[in-house]
Design an enzyme around this catalytic site. Structure first.
Site, PDB file in Angstrom:
ATOM      1  N   CYS A 253     -14.443  19.236 -26.794  1.00 33.52           N
ATOM      2  CA  CYS A 253     -13.432  19.117 -25.352  1.00 33.52           C
ATOM      3  C   CYS A 253     -14.610  20.530 -24.674  1.00 33.52           C
ATOM      4  O   CYS A 253     -14.614  21.891 -25.163  1.00 33.52           O
ATOM      5  CB  CYS A 253     -12.504  19.074 -25.436  1.00 33.52           C
ATOM      6  SG  CYS A 253     -11.670  19.588 -23.566  1.00 33.52           S
TER       7      CYS A 253
ATOM      8  N   CYS B 216     -13.051  19.911 -16.884  1.00 32.86           N
ATOM      9  CA  CYS B 216     -12.381  19.061 -16.425  1.00 32.86           C
ATOM     10  C   CYS B 216     -10.476  18.610 -15.367  1.00 32.86           C
ATOM     11  O   CYS B 216     -10.981  18.467 -14.535  1.00 32.86           O
ATOM     12  CB  CYS B 216     -12.464  17.374 -16.925  1.00 32.86           C
ATOM     13  SG  CYS B 216     -13.630  17.458 -18.071  1.00 32.86           S
TER      14      CYS B 216
ATOM     15  N   THR C 210      -5.075  22.603 -22.002  1.00 28.94           N
ATOM     16  CA  THR C 210      -6.535  22.311 -23.007  1.00 28.94           C
ATOM     17  C   THR C 210      -7.195  23.730 -21.920  1.00 28.94           C
ATOM     18  O   THR C 210      -7.311  23.650 -21.111  1.00 28.94           O
ATOM     19  CB  THR C 210      -7.564  21.465 -21.748  1.00 28.94           C
ATOM     20  OG1 THR C 210      -6.279  19.652 -23.420  1.00 28.94           O
ATOM     21  CG2 THR C 210      -8.571  21.197 -22.213  1.00 28.94           C
TER      22      THR C 210
ATOM     23  N   GLU D  23      -6.609  24.609 -26.614  1.00 27.27           N
ATOM     24  CA  GLU D  23      -5.453  24.290 -26.450  1.00 27.27           C
ATOM     25  C   GLU D  23      -3.449  25.159 -26.305  1.00 27.27           C
ATOM     26  O   GLU D  23      -4.652  26.461 -27.689  1.00 27.27           O
ATOM     27  CB  GLU D  23      -3.891  22.493 -26.595  1.00 27.27           C
ATOM     28  CG  GLU D  23      -5.548  21.487 -26.201  1.00 27.27           C
ATOM     29  CD  GLU D  23      -6.337  21.296 -27.166  1.00 27.27           C
ATOM     30  OE1 GLU D  23      -6.433  21.659 -28.012  1.00 27.27           O
ATOM     31  OE2 GLU D  23      -7.220  20.920 -26.842  1.00 27.27           O
TER      32      GLU D  23
ATOM     33  N   HIS E  34      -8.418  11.825 -14.136  1.00 26.09           N
ATOM     34  CA  HIS E  34      -8.166  12.282 -15.670  1.00 26.09           C
ATOM     35  C   HIS E  34      -8.335  10.877 -16.521  1.00 26.09           C
ATOM     36  O   HIS E  34      -9.393  10.977 -17.120  1.00 26.09           O
ATOM     37  CB  HIS E  34      -6.643  13.052 -16.074  1.00 26.09           C
ATOM     38  CG  HIS E  34      -7.506  14.202 -17.180  1.00 26.09           C
ATOM     39  ND1 HIS E  34      -8.182  14.832 -17.444  1.00 26.09           N
ATOM     40  CD2 HIS E  34      -6.842  13.980 -18.046  1.00 26.09           C
ATOM     41  CE1 HIS E  34      -8.888  16.238 -18.203  1.00 26.09           C
ATOM     42  NE2 HIS E  34      -7.632  15.773 -18.703  1.00 26.09           N
TER      43      HIS E  34
ATOM     44  N   TYR F 159     -12.322  10.742 -18.997  1.00 28.19           N
ATOM     45  CA  TYR F 159     -12.537  10.314 -20.576  1.00 28.19           C
ATOM     46  C   TYR F 159     -13.451   9.055 -20.945  1.00 28.19           C
ATOM     47  O   TYR F 159     -14.030   8.881 -21.537  1.00 28.19           O
ATOM     48  CB  TYR F 159     -10.699   9.582 -21.099  1.00 28.19           C
ATOM     49  CG  TYR F 159     -10.327  10.676 -21.541  1.00 28.19           C
ATOM     50  CD1 TYR F 159     -10.709  12.329 -21.192  1.00 28.19           C
ATOM     51  CD2 TYR F 159      -8.454  10.564 -21.873  1.00 28.19           C
ATOM     52  CE1 TYR F 159      -9.521  13.347 -20.862  1.00 28.19           C
ATOM     53  CE2 TYR F 159      -8.450  11.669 -22.687  1.00 28.19           C
ATOM     54  CZ  TYR F 159      -8.453  13.112 -21.893  1.00 28.19           C
ATOM     55  OH  TYR F 159      -7.920  13.843 -21.845  1.00 28.19           O
TER      56      TYR F 159
ATOM     57  N   CYS G  34     -16.814  12.382 -20.941  1.00 35.13           N
ATOM     58  CA  CYS G  34     -16.920  13.011 -22.117  1.00 35.13           C
ATOM     59  C   CYS G  34     -16.596  12.716 -23.327  1.00 35.13           C
ATOM     60  O   CYS G  34     -17.257  12.813 -23.688  1.00 35.13           O
ATOM     61  CB  CYS G  34     -15.739  13.839 -21.651  1.00 35.13           C
ATOM     62  SG  CYS G  34     -14.169  13.533 -22.130  1.00 35.13           S
TER      63      CYS G  34
ATOM     64  N   GLU H 239      -6.543  13.420 -28.485  1.00 40.95           N
ATOM     65  CA  GLU H 239      -6.759  13.560 -27.145  1.00 40.95           C
ATOM     66  C   GLU H 239      -6.655  12.316 -26.656  1.00 40.95           C
ATOM     67  O   GLU H 239      -6.488  12.156 -24.955  1.00 40.95           O
ATOM     68  CB  GLU H 239      -7.633  15.421 -26.346  1.00 40.95           C
ATOM     69  CG  GLU H 239      -7.252  15.511 -25.257  1.00 40.95           C
ATOM     70  CD  GLU H 239      -8.459  16.152 -24.645  1.00 40.95           C
ATOM     71  OE1 GLU H 239      -9.186  16.975 -25.415  1.00 40.95           O
ATOM     72  OE2 GLU H 239      -8.719  15.767 -23.797  1.00 40.95           O
TER      73      GLU H 239
HETATM   74  C1  LIG Z   1      -5.747  17.265 -27.272  1.00 45.57           C
HETATM   75  C2  LIG Z   1      -4.796  17.328 -26.013  1.00 45.57           C
HETATM   76  C3  LIG Z   1      -5.102  18.245 -24.456  1.00 45.57           C
HETATM   77  C4  LIG Z   1      -4.269  17.807 -23.471  1.00 45.57           C
HETATM   78  N1  LIG Z   1      -4.514  18.684 -22.148  1.00 45.57           N
HETATM   79  C5  LIG Z   1      -3.335  18.385 -21.400  1.00 45.57           C
HETATM   80  C6  LIG Z   1      -4.461  19.576 -20.551  1.00 45.57           C
HETATM   81  O1  LIG Z   1      -4.813  20.109 -20.035  1.00 45.57           O
HETATM   82  N2  LIG Z   1      -2.813  19.272 -19.542  1.00 45.57           N
HETATM   83  C7  LIG Z   1      -2.114  18.493 -19.710  1.00 45.57           C
HETATM   84  O2  LIG Z   1      -0.796  19.095 -18.568  1.00 45.57           O
HETATM   85  N3  LIG Z   1      -1.799  17.982 -20.638  1.00 45.57           N
HETATM   86  C8  LIG Z   1      -2.373  18.023 -21.263  1.00 45.57           C
HETATM   87  N4  LIG Z   1      -2.701  17.204 -22.612  1.00 45.57           N
HETATM   88  C9  LIG Z   1      -0.812  16.383 -22.831  1.00 45.57           C
HETATM   89  C10 LIG Z   1      -1.226  14.740 -22.518  1.00 45.57           C
HETATM   90  O3  LIG Z   1      -0.886  14.718 -21.233  1.00 45.57           O
HETATM   91  C11 LIG Z   1       0.437  14.040 -22.749  1.00 45.57           C
HETATM   92  O4  LIG Z   1       0.556  14.392 -24.691  1.00 45.57           O
HETATM   93  C12 LIG Z   1       0.589  12.944 -22.982  1.00 45.57           C
HETATM   94  O5  LIG Z   1       1.071  13.212 -21.505  1.00 45.57           O
HETATM   95  C13 LIG Z   1       2.056  12.569 -23.891  1.00 45.57           C
HETATM   96  O6  LIG Z   1       2.911  14.175 -23.386  1.00 45.57           O
HETATM   97  P1  LIG Z   1       3.421  14.001 -25.213  1.00 45.57           P
HETATM   98  O7  LIG Z   1       2.325  15.278 -25.721  1.00 45.57           O
HETATM   99  O8  LIG Z   1       4.180  15.015 -24.624  1.00 45.57           O
HETATM  100  O9  LIG Z   1       4.232  13.018 -26.163  1.00 45.57           O
HETATM  101  P2  LIG Z   1       5.769  12.468 -25.497  1.00 45.57           P
HETATM  102  O10 LIG Z   1       6.044  12.138 -24.282  1.00 45.57           O
HETATM  103  O11 LIG Z   1       6.236  12.894 -26.260  1.00 45.57           O
HETATM  104  O12 LIG Z   1       5.159  10.973 -26.177  1.00 45.57           O
HETATM  105  C14 LIG Z   1       5.462  10.218 -27.545  1.00 45.57           C
HETATM  106  C15 LIG Z   1       5.637   9.033 -27.401  1.00 45.57           C
HETATM  107  O13 LIG Z   1       6.742   9.014 -27.498  1.00 45.57           O
HETATM  108  C16 LIG Z   1       6.687   8.345 -25.622  1.00 45.57           C
HETATM  109  N5  LIG Z   1       7.830   8.344 -25.087  1.00 45.57           N
HETATM  110  C17 LIG Z   1       7.556   9.616 -23.972  1.00 45.57           C
HETATM  111  N6  LIG Z   1       8.644   9.643 -22.669  1.00 45.57           N
HETATM  112  C18 LIG Z   1       9.565   8.096 -23.332  1.00 45.57           C
HETATM  113  C19 LIG Z   1      10.341   8.112 -22.962  1.00 45.57           C
HETATM  114  N7  LIG Z   1      11.033   8.171 -21.754  1.00 45.57           N
HETATM  115  N8  LIG Z   1      10.390   6.840 -22.631  1.00 45.57           N
HETATM  116  C20 LIG Z   1       9.656   5.511 -23.673  1.00 45.57           C
HETATM  117  N9  LIG Z   1       8.983   6.322 -24.224  1.00 45.57           N
HETATM  118  C21 LIG Z   1       8.991   7.377 -24.766  1.00 45.57           C
HETATM  119  C22 LIG Z   1       5.256   8.026 -25.796  1.00 45.57           C
HETATM  120  O14 LIG Z   1       5.294   6.144 -24.935  1.00 45.57           O
HETATM  121  C23 LIG Z   1       4.616   7.701 -26.162  1.00 45.57           C
HETATM  122  O15 LIG Z   1       4.665   7.297 -27.598  1.00 45.57           O
HETATM  123  C24 LIG Z   1      -3.386  16.782 -23.698  1.00 45.57           C
HETATM  124  C25 LIG Z   1      -3.002  16.537 -25.367  1.00 45.57           C
HETATM  125  C26 LIG Z   1      -3.094  16.911 -26.319  1.00 45.57           C
HETATM  126  C27 LIG Z   1      -2.982  15.800 -27.150  1.00 45.57           C
END
Ligand SMILES: Cc1cc2nc3c(=O)[nH]c(=O)nc-3n(C[C@H](O)[C@H](O)[C@H](O)COP(=O)(O)OP(=O)(O)OC[C@H]3O[C@@H](n4cnc5c(N)ncnc54)[C@H](O)[C@@H]3O)c2cc1C
Length: 484
Positions: A100, A104, A191, A258, A293, A297, A300, A448
């Protein structure tokens, strides 16, 4: 200042007073920290390639704000062709780093905030678009790397921001002053945040009136007072701390990174504020950023996929299995999956359209289809790479064993594959595959792909909203001769 080189970018980071914690301790010199440096090298590639004439058309663009040449990572897309070039640039960088390259998210945030502030101002008579224009000119002029920060820690997922027991679970406004606002909270999974010059904050979800203190967007320097970061550790990360680490790292020079970015009562002057309590525009900003975004994907991850497919083919040759028909077929399947992702990235770009603010946005349905496929195909590509590589990619001894005067010769003898290939080269390609499939680069290539730009269900909701099922039903009824 014009376009920075990779070296100038790295030197510019040294001038910042960024507060970074790794393993519970503040890091004096994060630029040369062995666990952080590979991610800095990946971003540096986005600067170096902009100076390479063969990539000029992809890596640079003419700014619509200043008429000057800028790095495409700082550019507002002016056409569908710009959107296509963005995807091609991302594929190129994936191919050059196998990781990564982190820049982006900022680019996607620029384009989303540009159009959202325009429409917010139109409704409320605010000055956010003008603020953002000045800010982006500053970013372009100084060729900055900016962390696009959307995801809050979110606490209890069943509760809205204002319902959380701890209000800091979502970044929020704690004070409105004559000269600016004071904010508090954190952004998770950020990130490239540690090696960014700036952070560009957006809300995570659509909001209602009771959540208006959380409907906030702003820019802040990485080393502003009250900002600090906690490094997110990765699989196999401490291998980078080992003496003479080389083969065991798989990808010695490049990586992603991250961090948790914490805002402890941080002051933001008004001219860096792009949304403040206009809760009805939080959803628009989220949706537009996510759309860009999800397109990203399709570029990248495809570039990284290209490298993994190549690595699997090399491993097959080194193992002596390259001529087997099932191996050839597996490489075809990997290519088919990878190019399908690219098709999605290109399609949602080619079908893009102009926003009211003038820049171009992707076709949202196709961008969501793109990302939905990305949540699946890299996992299958990894499965096939592991199949082709063989078990040694996870069971081979360390480099120190190979270097040992006592047992080294046994390692070289028994880990030999094709007699025409050195054992060392075989070890190198297998460790490289390990790195992408389950080592530190798997953070970017696998998880990711699953959660970045939103978990799979987020795309399914968007696909369902835009699928226009009623139209499809009408098509079927008409041809079937149904009259109701
Ligand atoms: C390697 C990596 C890089 C990233 N880089 C960035 C970045 O640069 N900038 C940035 O802003 N973000 C970044 N992210 C964040 C990414 O957008 C989030 O991981 C994603 O939105 C999911 O949120 P979470 O990880 O909190 O998972 P969760 O929200 O906890 O989700 C886990 C599971 O629960 C479910 N879920 C969550 N809430 C609910 C609900 N209310 N009702 C029903 N189901 C639900 C989801 O669908 C999923 O299956 C990155 C993530 C990763 C893993």
């Amino acid at each position: 200042m014009g376009l920075m080189t990779g070296k100038e970018y790295i030197e510019s980071l040294r001038k910042l007073k960024t507060r970074v914690y790794v393993f519970g301790e503040i890091v004096e010199n994060f630029v040369d920290h062995p666990m952080i440096r590979p991610s800095i090298n990946s971003v540096a590639m986005t600067y170096d390639l902009a100076h390479d004439l063969q990539y000029e058309d992809l890596m640079t663009a003419t700014s619509n704000l200043t008429g000057k040449k800028v790095n495409r990572f700082c550019h507002l897309h002016q056409s569908t062709n710009d959107l296509i070039k963005k995807v091609k640039m991302q594929r190129l960088l994936g191919q050059k780093t196998a990781s990564c390259f982190q820049r982006c998210v900022g680019m996607d945030a620029f384009n989303a905030i540009w159009s959202t502030t325009f429409e917010t101002d139109k409704k409320y008579g605010t000055k956010y678009h003008e603020n953002f224009k000045k800010y982006l000119e500053y970013v372009q002029e100084n060729d900055l790397t900016v962390d696009g920060a959307m995801t809050d820690p979110k606490g209890d997922r069943a509760l809205s921001p204002s319902q959380q027991k701890d209000p800091d679970m979502f970044v929020h406004i704690v004070e409105k002053r004559e000269d600016g606002i004071v904010v508090r909270g954190a952004k998770a999974h950020q990130t490239g945040s540690i090696n960014s010059h700036e952070h560009l904050i957006m809300p995570t979800i659509a909001m209602r009136e009771e959540d208006k203190a959380f409907a906030v967007s702003f820019a802040v320097p990485s080393d502003a007072e009250g900002v600090f970061m906690i490094y997110g550790r990765q699989s196999c990360d401490t291998r980078k701390m080992e003496k003479n680490a080389d083969i065991d790292l798989g990808n010695k020079n490049f990586g992603g990174q991250e961090a948790l970015v914490v805002f402890e009562n941080v002051f933001i002057p008004w001219d860096k504020v792009f949304l403040c309590e206009e809760y009805d525009f939080a959803g628009m900003m989220v949706e537009r950023f996510a759309g860009y975004h999800r397109q990203s994907y399709g570029g990248c991850k495809v570039g990284v996929g290209d490298v993994l497919i190549g690595a699997a083919a090399v491993a097959a040759e080194y193992n002596g299995a390259a001529k087997a028909s099932h191996i050839k077929d597996k490489l075809i399947e990997m290519t088919h999956l990878n190019e399908t992702l690219y098709c999605c990235g290109i399609a949602c770009s080619a079908e893009g359209s102009q926003t009211e603010a003038g820049n171009y946005q992707i076709d949202n349905l196709l961008a969501n289809v793109c990302k939905q496929n990305v949540t699946r195909f890299p996992y299958e590509i990894v499965r096939l790479a592991e199949d082709i590589a063989g078990g040694l990619m996870v069971t081979m001894p360390s480099q120190a064993d190979f270097d040992s005067p006592e047992i080294g010769e046994y390692c070289y003898k028994y880990f030999k594959g094709n007699a025409n290939v050195s054992t060392e080269n075989r070890m190198r390609i297998l460790r490289f595959i390990e790195n992408m499939c389950l080592g530190s680069s798997a953070v970017g290539y696998r998880t990711e792909s699953m959660h970045g730009a939103g978990s799979p269900q987020a795309q399914r909701i968007m696909i369902s909203r835009q699928s226009n099922l009623e139209h499809k039903k009408e098509l079927a009824k008409k041809i079937a001769g149904i009259q109701e």
